[in-house]
Scaffold this motif. Structure first.
Motif, PDB file in Angstrom:
ATOM      1  N   LEU A  92       0.870  -1.166   0.000  1.00  0.00           N
ATOM      2  CA  LEU A  92       0.000   0.000   0.000  1.00  0.00           C
ATOM      3  C   LEU A  92       0.910   1.221   0.000  1.00  0.00           C
ATOM      4  O   LEU A  92       1.514   1.556   1.016  1.00  0.00           O
ATOM      5  N   ALA A  93       1.004   1.873  -1.162  1.00  0.00           N
ATOM      6  CA  ALA A  93       2.104   2.814  -1.408  1.00  0.00           C
ATOM      7  C   ALA A  93       1.793   4.250  -1.009  1.00  0.00           C
ATOM      8  O   ALA A  93       2.084   5.196  -1.743  1.00  0.00           O
ATOM      9  N   GLY A  94       1.217   4.441   0.156  1.00  0.00           N
ATOM     10  CA  GLY A  94       1.041   5.784   0.696  1.00  0.00           C
ATOM     11  C   GLY A  94      -0.365   6.330   0.562  1.00  0.00           C
ATOM     12  O   GLY A  94      -1.097   6.016  -0.383  1.00  0.00           O
ATOM     13  N   ASP A  95      -0.754   7.169   1.534  1.00  0.00           N
ATOM     14  CA  ASP A  95      -2.089   7.779   1.583  1.00  0.00           C
ATOM     15  C   ASP A  95      -3.186   6.726   1.542  1.00  0.00           C
ATOM     16  O   ASP A  95      -4.251   6.931   0.934  1.00  0.00           O
ATOM     17  N   THR A  96      -2.930   5.604   2.193  1.00  0.00           N
ATOM     18  CA  THR A  96      -3.963   4.571   2.314  1.00  0.00           C
ATOM     19  C   THR A  96      -5.104   5.069   3.185  1.00  0.00           C
ATOM     20  O   THR A  96      -6.277   4.829   2.891  1.00  0.00           O
ATOM     21  N   PHE A  97      -4.747   5.789   4.240  1.00  0.00           N
ATOM     22  CA  PHE A  97      -5.737   6.291   5.200  1.00  0.00           C
ATOM     23  C   PHE A  97      -5.732   7.814   5.185  1.00  0.00           C
ATOM     24  O   PHE A  97      -4.675   8.436   5.203  1.00  0.00           O
ATOM     25  N   GLU A  98      -6.925   8.391   5.182  1.00  0.00           N
ATOM     26  CA  GLU A  98      -7.078   9.845   5.093  1.00  0.00           C
ATOM     27  C   GLU A  98      -7.221  10.458   6.482  1.00  0.00           C
ATOM     28  O   GLU A  98      -8.306  10.872   6.905  1.00  0.00           O
ATOM     29  N   PHE A  99      -6.098  10.503   7.218  1.00  0.00           N
ATOM     30  CA  PHE A  99      -6.113  11.069   8.566  1.00  0.00           C
ATOM     31  C   PHE A  99      -6.541  12.539   8.557  1.00  0.00           C
ATOM     32  O   PHE A  99      -7.191  13.002   9.502  1.00  0.00           O
ATOM     33  N   LEU A 100      -6.168  13.292   7.528  1.00  0.00           N
ATOM     34  CA  LEU A 100      -6.323  14.744   7.549  1.00  0.00           C
ATOM     35  C   LEU A 100      -7.772  15.188   7.447  1.00  0.00           C
ATOM     36  O   LEU A 100      -8.083  16.340   7.769  1.00  0.00           O
ATOM     37  N   GLN A 101      -8.662  14.314   7.003  1.00  0.00           N
ATOM     38  CA  GLN A 101     -10.058  14.694   6.892  1.00  0.00           C
ATOM     39  C   GLN A 101     -10.956  13.931   7.858  1.00  0.00           C
ATOM     40  O   GLN A 101     -12.168  13.872   7.668  1.00  0.00           O
ATOM     41  N   VAL A 102     -10.339  13.387   8.889  1.00  0.00           N
ATOM     42  CA  VAL A 102     -11.103  12.743   9.963  1.00  0.00           C
ATOM     43  C   VAL A 102     -11.285  13.762  11.071  1.00  0.00           C
ATOM     44  O   VAL A 102     -10.320  14.218  11.686  1.00  0.00           O
ATOM     45  N   CYS A 103     -12.524  14.144  11.314  1.00  0.00           N
ATOM     46  CA  CYS A 103     -12.841  15.123  12.356  1.00  0.00           C
ATOM     47  C   CYS A 103     -13.724  14.428  13.404  1.00  0.00           C
ATOM     48  O   CYS A 103     -14.834  13.983  13.091  1.00  0.00           O
ATOM     49  N   LEU A 104     -13.217  14.333  14.622  1.00  0.00           N
ATOM     50  CA  LEU A 104     -13.902  13.623  15.701  1.00  0.00           C
ATOM     51  C   LEU A 104     -14.240  14.580  16.834  1.00  0.00           C
ATOM     52  O   LEU A 104     -13.479  15.505  17.117  1.00  0.00           O
ATOM     53  N   ASN A 152       1.856  11.493   2.825  1.00  0.00           N
ATOM     54  CA  ASN A 152       1.624  12.754   3.530  1.00  0.00           C
ATOM     55  C   ASN A 152       0.252  12.807   4.193  1.00  0.00           C
ATOM     56  O   ASN A 152       0.079  13.498   5.202  1.00  0.00           O
ATOM     57  N   HIS A 153      -0.737  12.063   3.683  1.00  0.00           N
ATOM     58  CA  HIS A 153      -2.066  12.074   4.302  1.00  0.00           C
ATOM     59  C   HIS A 153      -2.178  11.087   5.456  1.00  0.00           C
ATOM     60  O   HIS A 153      -3.097  11.208   6.269  1.00  0.00           O
ATOM     61  N   ASP A 154      -1.292  10.090   5.512  1.00  0.00           N
ATOM     62  CA  ASP A 154      -1.294   9.170   6.663  1.00  0.00           C
ATOM     63  C   ASP A 154       0.050   9.206   7.383  1.00  0.00           C
ATOM     64  O   ASP A 154       0.544   8.197   7.871  1.00  0.00           O
ATOM     65  N   PHE A 155       0.607  10.399   7.489  1.00  0.00           N
ATOM     66  CA  PHE A 155       1.890  10.605   8.172  1.00  0.00           C
ATOM     67  C   PHE A 155       1.822  10.160   9.628  1.00  0.00           C
ATOM     68  O   PHE A 155       2.838   9.781  10.225  1.00  0.00           O
ATOM     69  N   GLU A 156       0.623  10.188  10.216  1.00  0.00           N
ATOM     70  CA  GLU A 156       0.464   9.804  11.624  1.00  0.00           C
ATOM     71  C   GLU A 156       0.682   8.307  11.844  1.00  0.00           C
ATOM     72  O   GLU A 156       0.712   7.858  13.000  1.00  0.00           O
ATOM     73  N   LEU A 157       0.856   7.529  10.784  1.00  0.00           N
ATOM     74  CA  LEU A 157       1.222   6.118  10.946  1.00  0.00           C
ATOM     75  C   LEU A 157       2.615   5.956  11.546  1.00  0.00           C
ATOM     76  O   LEU A 157       2.988   4.856  11.945  1.00  0.00           O
ATOM     77  N   HIS A 158       3.388   7.026  11.601  1.00  0.00           N
ATOM     78  CA  HIS A 158       4.676   6.965  12.294  1.00  0.00           C
ATOM     79  C   HIS A 158       4.492   6.649  13.784  1.00  0.00           C
ATOM     80  O   HIS A 158       5.381   6.063  14.409  1.00  0.00           O
ATOM     81  N   PHE A 207      11.006  13.398   7.072  1.00  0.00           N
ATOM     82  CA  PHE A 207       9.923  12.508   6.662  1.00  0.00           C
ATOM     83  C   PHE A 207       9.984  11.155   7.361  1.00  0.00           C
ATOM     84  O   PHE A 207       9.027  10.391   7.307  1.00  0.00           O
ATOM     85  N   ASN A 208      11.089  10.839   8.014  1.00  0.00           N
ATOM     86  CA  ASN A 208      11.266   9.504   8.595  1.00  0.00           C
ATOM     87  C   ASN A 208      10.606   9.328   9.954  1.00  0.00           C
ATOM     88  O   ASN A 208      10.703   8.253  10.545  1.00  0.00           O
ATOM     89  N   GLY A 209       9.954  10.361  10.466  1.00  0.00           N
ATOM     90  CA  GLY A 209       9.316  10.199  11.761  1.00  0.00           C
ATOM     91  C   GLY A 209       8.700  11.487  12.276  1.00  0.00           C
ATOM     92  O   GLY A 209       8.714  12.529  11.616  1.00  0.00           O
ATOM     93  N   ILE A 210       8.163  11.403  13.489  1.00  0.00           N
ATOM     94  CA  ILE A 210       7.492  12.516  14.133  1.00  0.00           C
ATOM     95  C   ILE A 210       8.520  13.419  14.806  1.00  0.00           C
ATOM     96  O   ILE A 210       9.491  12.940  15.403  1.00  0.00           O
ATOM     97  N   CYS A 211       8.284  14.717  14.715  1.00  0.00           N
ATOM     98  CA  CYS A 211       9.129  15.700  15.394  1.00  0.00           C
ATOM     99  C   CYS A 211       8.313  16.438  16.452  1.00  0.00           C
ATOM    100  O   CYS A 211       7.087  16.407  16.459  1.00  0.00           O
ATOM    101  N   GLU A 212       9.040  17.091  17.330  1.00  0.00           N
ATOM    102  CA  GLU A 212       8.443  18.035  18.271  1.00  0.00           C
ATOM    103  C   GLU A 212       8.976  19.420  17.940  1.00  0.00           C
ATOM    104  O   GLU A 212      10.181  19.616  17.925  1.00  0.00           O
ATOM    105  N   PRO A 213       8.101  20.383  17.628  1.00  0.00           N
ATOM    106  CA  PRO A 213       6.653  20.213  17.452  1.00  0.00           C
ATOM    107  C   PRO A 213       6.347  19.428  16.180  1.00  0.00           C
ATOM    108  O   PRO A 213       7.231  19.222  15.353  1.00  0.00           O
TER     109      PRO A 213
END
Length: 460
Positions: A92-104, A152-158, A207-213
């Motif tokens: 699954l070569a990226g943007d499998t999940f649309e995290f950016l448009q999930v509003c909870l 870029n749309h499922d970057f939170e998979l990190h 791009f290899n992981g999450i940063c702070e901030p």
């Protein structure tokens, strides 16, 4: 309302220069965390097995913003290959999940955390239970494997919490290697990335992981703060906004519409223009901490200012003409907007090809035959030279080719099948289109009148 836009270019450039100068003098420093995902290299890849590559599914939370409607088709494809005894790796070569448009309701849109990532993914998986069940069936064959490349749309998979949420949904134990994650895939004659790093709107410093901030690239901010807002507008075109590619050309699509004579459509365009300016002005400049070169992404404001200023100028001129003549100058928009639209599409489509061609010229890639990415949503095949080929695997979401006529991409479910005739041989590949259960996939057809090779050269 339109008359106020005639003075926007001068006001915009003044505010833009002031804000960007301030931000470049005080960029935000990024500190990498332990939430990372390594690349997948030759030593991690089983040689000679069949591989399937799908990209840009963009599965959302099942609401108005969710653009994925092919649950039955995706499930049928996975069961089709699960029924065969051949060991198969699904990539699954990226943007499998649309995290950016999930509003909870219990997760703020601007919260970036392990908790938020897990909750968003849970909502997606619950909304698409049929493909998830088919993935479980695919993995029930112990020789099969699923590899998830981060986009870029499922970057939170990190986040490890998101990885574990997906493993749990697929019935796998923590750390089970038959589900793995990567930022790139290289080996067995293949070089694969999602492709967002070739796009200045969606290029990450780290791009290899999450940063702070949390690193919020321009494309992420645009979706969160503009696209999601516009899609809630009570206008027919609003629901199509996220199906238009390239997103950078969205206002040229809108300005070329005959329906721009409609007041509600004009209001949507003006509001979108204002939101875009606001997002652009608030865009953050990042510097990676402890980077001796202090690398920063290429400036966005210069090319974006030209587009926004031109669009604002067109609207301002139209307002003047309308005041003098009492009519709306449709042709003023359509001719200029169609010209800009064609330029944007050509530039967007060729960027990934040019970038992959540069990678292919590297002597270390001489043994690589197949260069694969997604991101652009447009399936494409380009011969880089006599032995190396670029393939874009497209998307499974609805692609709007012409908003004015509602023309859509006909070959809706493209995917790449890679096999090896013999151990150690170059990969044999087919770009296919899935149809429906009970029917065999058909070869993908290049529907363009000309090929990229007729427009550009790729010396290797």
């Amino acid at each position: 309302m339109l008359s106020t836009l005639r003075s926007l270019p001068l006001a915009f450039i003044g505010a833009c220069v002031a804000l960007i100068v301030r931000r470049r003098l005080h960029p935000v420093r990024l500190r990498p965390t332990g939430e990372t995902t390594p690349p997948i290299g030759p030593n991690d890849i089983r040689p000679g097995i069949r591989r399937l590559v799908l990209s840009d599914l963009h599965m959302g939370a099942g609401d108005r913003r969710d653009d994925f409607s092919a649950d039955a088709e995706l499930a049928a494809l996975l069961r089709y290959y699960a029924a065969e005894p051949t060991p198969t790796e699904l990539i699954l070569a990226g943007d499998t999940f649309e995290f950016l448009q999930v509003c909870l309701p219990d997760v703020p849109d601007r919260e970036w955390s392990p908790r938020a990532a897990a909750r968003r993914l849970e909502a997606i998986l619950n909304a698409h239970a049929e493909p998830v069940a088919a993935l479980r069936a695919f993995l029930s064959r112990r020789d099969n494997q699923v590899t998830v490349i981060i986009g870029n749309h499922d970057f939170e998979l990190h986040y490890a919490s998101a990885k574990q949420t997906l493993r749990r949904a697929l019935g796998l134990a923590p750390g089970n290697p038959r589900l793995r994650f990567g930022v790139s895939y290289e080996g067995d004659g293949i070089f694969l990335v999602h492709g967002n790093q070739f796009d200045r709107w969606n290029r990450f410093i780290h791009f290899n992981g999450i940063c702070e901030p949390f690193e919020v690239v321009f494309g992420t901010r645009l979706i969160r703060e503009a696209i999601n807002v516009l899609e809630d507008e009570p206008v027919d075109i609003a629901t199509l906004i996220d199906n238009i590619k390239p997103l950078s050309a969205i206002f040229w699509y809108a300005l070329s519409l005959p329906t721009l004579r409609n007041q509600s459509t004009r209001r949507l365009v003006v509001r979108g223009l204002v939101l875009l300016v606001n997002v652009l002005l608030r865009n953050t400049v990042y510097i990676l901490d402890d980077d001796p070169q202090q690398q920063t992404p290429r400036s966005l404001w210069k090319p974006m200012y030209r587009q926004v200023a031109l669009a604002a100028t067109l609207l301002g001129r139209a307002a003047g003409v309308r005041q003098r003549s009492g009519g709306f100058p449709e042709t003023v928009f359509q001719r200029a907007a169609e010209h800009q639209l064609r330029r944007s599409i050509r530039a967007f489509g060729s960027t990934s090809v040019h970038s992959m061609a540069r990678i292919a010229r590297d002597p270390q890639q001489w043994s690589t035959h197949l260069f694969i990415c997604g991101h652009t949503h447009l399936a494409q095949v380009v011969a880089l030279n006599e032995r190396q080929t670029y393939v874009n695997t497209g998307t499974w979401t609805d692609v709007i080719l012409d908003v004015a006529t509602s023309q859509r991409q006909q070959q809706r479910f493209p995917y790449l099948e890679v096999t090896y005739p013999a151990q150690g041989s170059p990969p044999h590949w087919r770009l296919l289109v899935w149809r429906e259960a009970g029917e065999s996939p058909s070869p993908w057809r290049d529907e363009r009148a000309t090929t990229m090779l007729e427009k550009v050269e790729y010396p290797v």
